[in-house]
Design a protein around this motif. Sequence first.
Motif, PDB file in Angstrom:
ATOM      1  N   ALA A  52      -2.225   2.195  -0.973  1.00  0.00           N
ATOM      2  CA  ALA A  52      -1.927   3.559  -1.371  1.00  0.00           C
ATOM      3  C   ALA A  52      -1.021   3.529  -2.591  1.00  0.00           C
ATOM      4  CB  ALA A  52      -1.252   4.314  -0.230  1.00  0.00           C
ATOM      5  N   PRO A  53      -1.060   4.556  -3.424  1.00  0.00           N
ATOM      6  CA  PRO A  53      -0.184   4.586  -4.597  1.00  0.00           C
ATOM      7  C   PRO A  53       1.277   4.392  -4.209  1.00  0.00           C
ATOM      8  CG  PRO A  53      -1.814   6.326  -4.746  1.00  0.00           C
ATOM      9  CD  PRO A  53      -1.948   5.729  -3.369  1.00  0.00           C
TER      10      PRO A  53
ATOM     11  N   PRO B  62      -1.978   9.462   9.861  1.00  0.00           N
ATOM     12  CA  PRO B  62      -1.681   9.751   8.457  1.00  0.00           C
ATOM     13  C   PRO B  62      -1.305   8.512   7.648  1.00  0.00           C
ATOM     14  CG  PRO B  62      -0.725  11.433   9.842  1.00  0.00           C
ATOM     15  CD  PRO B  62      -1.263  10.374  10.771  1.00  0.00           C
ATOM     16  N   GLU B  63      -0.635   7.561   8.269  1.00  0.00           N
ATOM     17  CA  GLU B  63      -0.254   6.352   7.555  1.00  0.00           C
ATOM     18  C   GLU B  63      -1.425   5.435   7.235  1.00  0.00           C
ATOM     19  OE1 GLU B  63       1.633   5.941  11.780  1.00  0.00           O
ATOM     20  OE2 GLU B  63       1.051   7.547  10.424  1.00  0.00           O
ATOM     21  N   ASP B  64      -2.609   5.750   7.739  1.00  0.00           N
ATOM     22  CA  ASP B  64      -3.813   5.026   7.355  1.00  0.00           C
ATOM     23  C   ASP B  64      -4.362   5.488   6.012  1.00  0.00           C
ATOM     24  OD1 ASP B  64      -3.964   3.414   9.728  1.00  0.00           O
ATOM     25  OD2 ASP B  64      -4.833   5.130  10.791  1.00  0.00           O
ATOM     26  N   THR B  65      -3.809   6.540   5.467  1.00  0.00           N
ATOM     27  CA  THR B  65      -4.279   7.061   4.188  1.00  0.00           C
ATOM     28  C   THR B  65      -4.088   6.025   3.092  1.00  0.00           C
ATOM     29  OG1 THR B  65      -3.835   9.355   4.804  1.00  0.00           O
ATOM     30  CG2 THR B  65      -3.949   8.857   2.458  1.00  0.00           C
TER      31      THR B  65
ATOM     32  N   GLN C  26     -14.939  -1.246  -5.743  1.00  0.00           N
ATOM     33  CA  GLN C  26     -14.208  -0.145  -6.369  1.00  0.00           C
ATOM     34  C   GLN C  26     -13.313   0.607  -5.391  1.00  0.00           C
ATOM     35  OE1 GLN C  26     -17.251   0.230  -5.198  1.00  0.00           O
ATOM     36  NE2 GLN C  26     -17.177   2.203  -4.144  1.00  0.00           N
ATOM     37  N   GLY C  27     -13.519   0.395  -4.112  1.00  0.00           N
ATOM     38  CA  GLY C  27     -12.738   1.049  -3.087  1.00  0.00           C
ATOM     39  C   GLY C  27     -13.298   2.396  -2.691  1.00  0.00           C
ATOM     40  N   THR C  28     -12.887   2.848  -1.525  1.00  0.00           N
ATOM     41  CA  THR C  28     -13.244   4.176  -1.050  1.00  0.00           C
ATOM     42  C   THR C  28     -12.008   4.825  -0.444  1.00  0.00           C
ATOM     43  OG1 THR C  28     -14.829   5.430   0.324  1.00  0.00           O
ATOM     44  CG2 THR C  28     -14.034   3.331   1.213  1.00  0.00           C
ATOM     45  N   GLN C  29     -11.788   6.085  -0.785  1.00  0.00           N
ATOM     46  CA  GLN C  29     -10.572   6.779  -0.384  1.00  0.00           C
ATOM     47  C   GLN C  29     -10.688   7.292   1.042  1.00  0.00           C
ATOM     48  OE1 GLN C  29      -7.562   7.534  -2.232  1.00  0.00           O
ATOM     49  NE2 GLN C  29      -6.901   8.127  -0.164  1.00  0.00           N
TER      50      GLN C  29
END
Length: 123
Positions: free
Chosen positions: A40-41, A88-91, A115-118
């Motif tokens: 995560a950012p 939520p912390e899995d975001t 590329q990843g998936t959100q």
Amino acid sequence: QVQLVESGGGLVQPGGSLRLSCEASGDTLENHNIGWFRQAPGNVREDISCITRDDGATYYGDSVKGRFTISRDNAKHTVYLQMNSLKPEDTAIYYCATQCLLAIMGLGDFGSWGQGTQVTVSS
């Protein structure tokens, strides 16, 4: 070489489920250990799962044990990550990657990833 493409992410409520897919091309999936990490950012990379090429042994990070399940279907060139009881912390952005066994054991880095998936878990 193998190229990886992640898909299946989205927005889900806490307690919900998602299944992520990682499709491989350029090389046979059976030649690689394939796993997942997330980031995560502003956060560090977190290695979360791995499945081996030889016997299909699976490994999980402590934060996802009992909630996530990794599997593979070599005929479909795809590795899956079933995510249940999402928090939520899995975001994060979820990436699938090669050389996951070395990475999850702290002995090396992932080889390559997509590329990843959100994945967003709202509260």
